[in-house]
Design an enzyme around this catalytic site. Sequence first.
Site, PDB file in Angstrom:
ATOM      1  N   GLY A 240      21.918 -15.014 -13.913  1.00  0.00           N
ATOM      2  CA  GLY A 240      23.026 -15.942 -14.116  1.00  0.00           C
ATOM      3  C   GLY A 240      24.328 -15.485 -13.485  1.00  0.00           C
ATOM      4  O   GLY A 240      25.389 -16.010 -13.793  1.00  0.00           O
TER       5      GLY A 240
ATOM      6  N   ASN B  81      12.601 -21.303 -16.351  1.00  0.00           N
ATOM      7  CA  ASN B  81      12.988 -21.018 -17.737  1.00  0.00           C
ATOM      8  C   ASN B  81      14.255 -21.821 -18.026  1.00  0.00           C
ATOM      9  O   ASN B  81      15.339 -21.468 -17.568  1.00  0.00           O
ATOM     10  CB  ASN B  81      13.236 -19.512 -17.891  1.00  0.00           C
ATOM     11  CG  ASN B  81      13.728 -19.146 -19.275  1.00  0.00           C
ATOM     12  OD1 ASN B  81      13.752 -19.973 -20.180  1.00  0.00           O
ATOM     13  ND2 ASN B  81      14.127 -17.895 -19.448  1.00  0.00           N
TER      14      ASN B  81
ATOM     15  N   SER C 290      19.000 -15.093 -10.397  1.00  0.00           N
ATOM     16  CA  SER C 290      19.728 -15.855  -9.361  1.00  0.00           C
ATOM     17  C   SER C 290      18.856 -16.245  -8.168  1.00  0.00           C
ATOM     18  O   SER C 290      19.325 -16.221  -7.025  1.00  0.00           O
ATOM     19  CB  SER C 290      20.974 -15.081  -8.915  1.00  0.00           C
ATOM     20  OG  SER C 290      21.845 -14.870 -10.010  1.00  0.00           O
TER      21      SER C 290
ATOM     22  N   LYS D   5      15.791 -22.108 -20.718  1.00  0.00           N
ATOM     23  CA  LYS D   5      16.629 -21.508 -21.781  1.00  0.00           C
ATOM     24  C   LYS D   5      17.070 -22.623 -22.745  1.00  0.00           C
ATOM     25  O   LYS D   5      16.261 -23.508 -23.038  1.00  0.00           O
ATOM     26  CB  LYS D   5      17.803 -20.734 -21.163  1.00  0.00           C
ATOM     27  CG  LYS D   5      17.297 -19.733 -20.108  1.00  0.00           C
ATOM     28  CD  LYS D   5      18.338 -18.808 -19.592  1.00  0.00           C
ATOM     29  CE  LYS D   5      17.727 -17.901 -18.519  1.00  0.00           C
ATOM     30  NZ  LYS D   5      18.658 -16.921 -18.002  1.00  0.00           N
TER      31      LYS D   5
ATOM     32  N   HIS E  33      12.373 -11.368 -22.805  1.00  0.00           N
ATOM     33  CA  HIS E  33      13.475 -11.701 -21.894  1.00  0.00           C
ATOM     34  C   HIS E  33      14.701 -10.867 -22.275  1.00  0.00           C
ATOM     35  O   HIS E  33      14.931 -10.607 -23.460  1.00  0.00           O
ATOM     36  CB  HIS E  33      13.789 -13.199 -21.977  1.00  0.00           C
ATOM     37  CG  HIS E  33      14.694 -13.661 -20.884  1.00  0.00           C
ATOM     38  ND1 HIS E  33      16.044 -13.416 -20.899  1.00  0.00           N
ATOM     39  CD2 HIS E  33      14.428 -14.311 -19.733  1.00  0.00           C
ATOM     40  CE1 HIS E  33      16.584 -13.917 -19.788  1.00  0.00           C
ATOM     41  NE2 HIS E  33      15.621 -14.469 -19.067  1.00  0.00           N
TER      42      HIS E  33
HETATM   43  P1  13P Z   1      19.017 -17.284 -13.367  1.00  0.00           P
HETATM   44  O1  13P Z   1      18.023 -17.797 -12.359  1.00  0.00           O
HETATM   45  O2  13P Z   1      19.923 -18.354 -13.908  1.00  0.00           O
HETATM   46  O3  13P Z   1      19.743 -16.084 -12.861  1.00  0.00           O
HETATM   47  O4  13P Z   1      18.159 -16.794 -14.647  1.00  0.00           O
HETATM   48  C1  13P Z   1      17.062 -15.988 -14.460  1.00  0.00           C
HETATM   49  C2  13P Z   1      16.340 -15.871 -15.734  1.00  0.00           C
HETATM   50  O5  13P Z   1      16.823 -15.286 -16.690  1.00  0.00           O
HETATM   51  C3  13P Z   1      15.006 -16.500 -15.838  1.00  0.00           C
HETATM   52  O6  13P Z   1      14.339 -16.107 -16.980  1.00  0.00           O
END
Ligand code: 13P
Length: 249
Positions: A172, A9, A212, A11, A94
């Site tokens: 994150g 993802n 993460s 984002k 999400h």
């Molecule tokens: P991270 O892997 O950066 O923690 O994000 C996970 C996430 O939200 C995937 O949709």
Amino acid sequence: MRKKIVAGNWKMNLTFDEGRQLLNELRLLRLDDDKVEVIVAPPSLYLSQFSFTNSNTLSLAAQNCHDKPSGAYTGEQSAAMLASLKIGYCILGHSERRSMFHESDEWVADKVMACFAEGVSPILCCGETLAEREAGRHFDVITKQLTTVFKRMDKKQAAYMIIAYEPVWAIGTGVTASSDQAQEMHAFIRSLISTELGREEAEEMRILYGGSVKGSNAKELFDQSDVDGGLVGGASLDFSSFKDIIDAI
Ligand code: 13P
């Protein structure tokens, strides 16, 4: 056996050229079709240009869609539009959309139904906050988020659904759920699917872990019996870190 999925993802990250380069590198990976499927969710602006990506082992997903097929919804995209570009997957619910864009469980369920109507597979996210976990409410939160959707589904639709368990406190933050915590929640989710949709449906539905995930923790997570792969944020933005995760399958 459930085929594993590693989904990235992005984002709101990467320029068009950076994204194209990353996809070109991913396309060259020799992946075992029987074992793993890689899904990439770039910003929707890029989806039509990246449709060269779609293959047996590499597919595109959108990061969100609206529940209505068309209309005066400035800035939105519909599941019908995704289907018209042959985008096979859409991430829905999400936690960033739930918290920042006020998406309720009901609205997420409407979006899931819109995707089913257009033949787009939803990747339905669920997850509790740290406060909810510390209060011992994590199973209740997940139950509500998921059953609101499951109650509206039939068994046939279950075959096209993917779940992503993403504890908000792990997104994150660099803090990953332990493999025991992930397995415990994934097994719980599978039992919920069994109750609401059927035992066979529960056996077949893929449940991804997100929060993460990185090369160093992916194998232990993916080795859990109810963890069918990962939904990866930060580590999906760089070819070698994403490849390390794919290699952990
Ligand atoms: P991270 O892997 O950066 O923690 O994000 C996970 C996430 O939200 C995937 O949709």
